[in-house]
Design an enzyme around this catalytic site. Structure first.
Site, PDB file in Angstrom:
ATOM      1  N   HIS A   1       0.812  -1.218   0.000  1.00 31.47           N
ATOM      2  CA  HIS A   1       0.000   0.000   0.000  1.00 31.47           C
ATOM      3  C   HIS A   1       0.848   1.272   0.000  1.00 31.47           C
ATOM      4  O   HIS A   1       0.310   2.368  -0.176  1.00 31.47           O
ATOM      5  CB  HIS A   1      -0.991  -0.008   1.177  1.00 31.47           C
TER       6      HIS A   1
ATOM      7  N   SER B   1       5.125   2.580   7.599  1.00 28.82           N
ATOM      8  CA  SER B   1       4.749   1.368   6.862  1.00 28.82           C
ATOM      9  C   SER B   1       5.846   0.944   5.894  1.00 28.82           C
ATOM     10  O   SER B   1       6.385   1.753   5.135  1.00 28.82           O
ATOM     11  CB  SER B   1       3.460   1.599   6.068  1.00 28.82           C
TER      12      SER B   1
ATOM     13  N   ASP C   1       0.058  -7.541   1.636  1.00 26.16           N
ATOM     14  CA  ASP C   1       0.508  -6.148   1.687  1.00 26.16           C
ATOM     15  C   ASP C   1       2.034  -6.060   1.646  1.00 26.16           C
ATOM     16  O   ASP C   1       2.644  -5.214   2.294  1.00 26.16           O
ATOM     17  CB  ASP C   1      -0.037  -5.439   2.922  1.00 26.16           C
TER      18      ASP C   1
END
Length: 432
Positions: free
Chosen positions: A162, A278, A200
């Site tokens: 993402h 992230s 992810d």
């Protein structure tokens, strides 16, 4: 400073609402996971928490009016470089501070003054800042900011999907370009070579004429609750940020978090992570990457989650072999059994099969491979492909990538009836 904080707080709400619209999926098998089923006569009563609605992916799309962005040319992010952290010379560290003890004494496992700093120094140079422009008609309106880790000297970067994939145009952006900034200030244009939305996890490649710093991958399977870990990354584009905490849980299930889709597990820590972390590494005190930071709960402090590195390594192997992750699907919901659950089920219904371990099947999806093989709600799987099993993880490992390959399964049913079933896994829908 107060103006900056007011601007940041004001912009955070709209970004959070945008990111809540993005669905997160993580790696797992084609097995679904459940905590019970109303059709079973013998069932446990468990408390199922309300779906958590405040999960947030760590990178955000930053509007141009944030102080981090230059206003000219509709682009440009101000990189903030901190000092380099190097291990202190052993001669400068007192033995009592470093954890080293006198000759002949028993070694100490306690943390020394520089234990965390030395672990950060091993991985820090390989941690990068990633930036992907978002916009329309050639104009940059926002940027997706995240972190990544160089895992080989040829320039392969491990990160979250993402961070680098445009969820509004998945197919067209899967080979997109990414701006990469190293700790030493060098910049590269990277290319997304693989991205798996279920897990992810993504890989980005950069090319350099000189060898690049690379982090060492460890093993998440050896982690225990209470162990010290570090989160390294670029929160809010503040490059080279290191935070420390402990492992809170080594197998936090997606169902515990109210996340739908395929079953997967995360490492839970109390490391401070924020938007932009992230894709960055979760690191043990030996300076090894043991996870990939992926999300946090914004409604509480000290709740952050990472994809275990053991799962990530399997995904990378899939990428190398077939360019994508292949997941067999059975269409069965499953529950790991233990002695306490088995005793409770037998107490409530004496017809429950006499087993000491196994995997309960509370639900079978109609028309699925499991349904066609003859699975019934209430079956207890005791052997899978001729091997005794007691955890869903073991079934996943045995299936591996065996799509279309018959697998023999031994199940026990009510009143100790035994059945041998042959199931042929299908590949799960890649667009789920």
């Amino acid at each position: 400073m107060s103006y900056f904080l007011r601007r940041l707080a004001h912009s955070g709400g709209c970004r959070s609402s945008l990111m809540r619209a993005i669905a997160v999926a993580a790696t797992g098998s084609g097995l679904l996971y459940s905590n019970g089923d109303a059709n079973l006569r013998a069932s446990t009563t468990v408390h199922v928490p309300e779906r958590l609605r405040d999960w947030q992916l760590l990178p955000e799309f930053y509007p141009r009016n944030l102080p981090f962005f230059l206003d000219h040319d509709l682009s440009g992010i101000i990189p903030l470089y901190s000092y380099k952290v190097s291990p202190a010379s052993s001669s400068d560290i007192p033995k009592e501070a470093s954890g080293v003890v006198a000759d002949g004494a028993k070694p100490c496992d306690c943390l020394g003054r520089d234990t965390i700093a030395n672990a950060a120094a091993k991985v820090g140079p390989a941690v990068v800042n990633l930036s992907v422009s978002q916009g329309i008609y050639g104009m940059t309106t926002a940027k997706s900011i995240g972190s990544g880790t160089i895992i080989d000297k040829d320039g392969t970067i491990l990160t979250c999907a993402h961070v680098v994939v445009d969820f509004q145009g998945l197919r067209s952006s899967s080979k997109g370009k990414v701006d990469v900034t190293l700790q030493d200030g060098r910049t590269f244009e990277g290319t997304v070579v693989n991205a798996d939305l279920h897990s992810d996890i993504a890989l980005v490649k950069i090319n350099s004429k000189t060898p690049l710093p690379a982090a060492k991958l460890g093993s998440s399977g050896r982690l225990r609750p209470g162990e010290w870990v570090l989160a390294i990354g670029c929160p809010l584009s503040l490059q080279n940020t290191v935070t420390a905490g402990i492992v809170s849980c080594v197998d936090r299930k997606s169902s515990d978090l109210g996340l739908g889709g395929m079953r997967r597990e995360y490492l839970q820590t109390d490391c401070a992570v924020n938007m932009g972390n992230s894709g960055g590494p979760l690191v043990n005190i030996d300076g090894e990457v043991v996870g990939v930071n992926i999300m946090k709960l914004i409604a509480a402090d000290g709740l952050s989650f990472a994809v275990p590195i053991d799962s990530v390594c399997k995904i990378i192997e899939h990428f190398k072999k077939s360019g994508r992750v292949i997941r067999p699907w059975l269409g069965l919901k499953m529950i790991d059994l233990n002695e306490m659950i088995i005793a409770q089920l037998k107490e409530r219904d004496p017809s429950f099969p006499n087993v000491s371990k196994g995997i309960l099947v509370p639900m079978v999806t109609p028309g699925s491979p499991g349904d066609r093989a003859g699975f019934r709600p209430g079956d207890v799987v005791i052997q899978f492909d001729g091997k005794p099993v007691e955890k869903i993880k073991e079934v996943v490992e045995i299936m591996a990538v065996r799509v279309g390959v018959p697998i023999e399964v031994l199940v026990k049913r009510a009143r100790d009836k035994v059945a041998t079933l042959t199931v042929i896994p299908e590949e799960s829908n890649p667009d789920l």
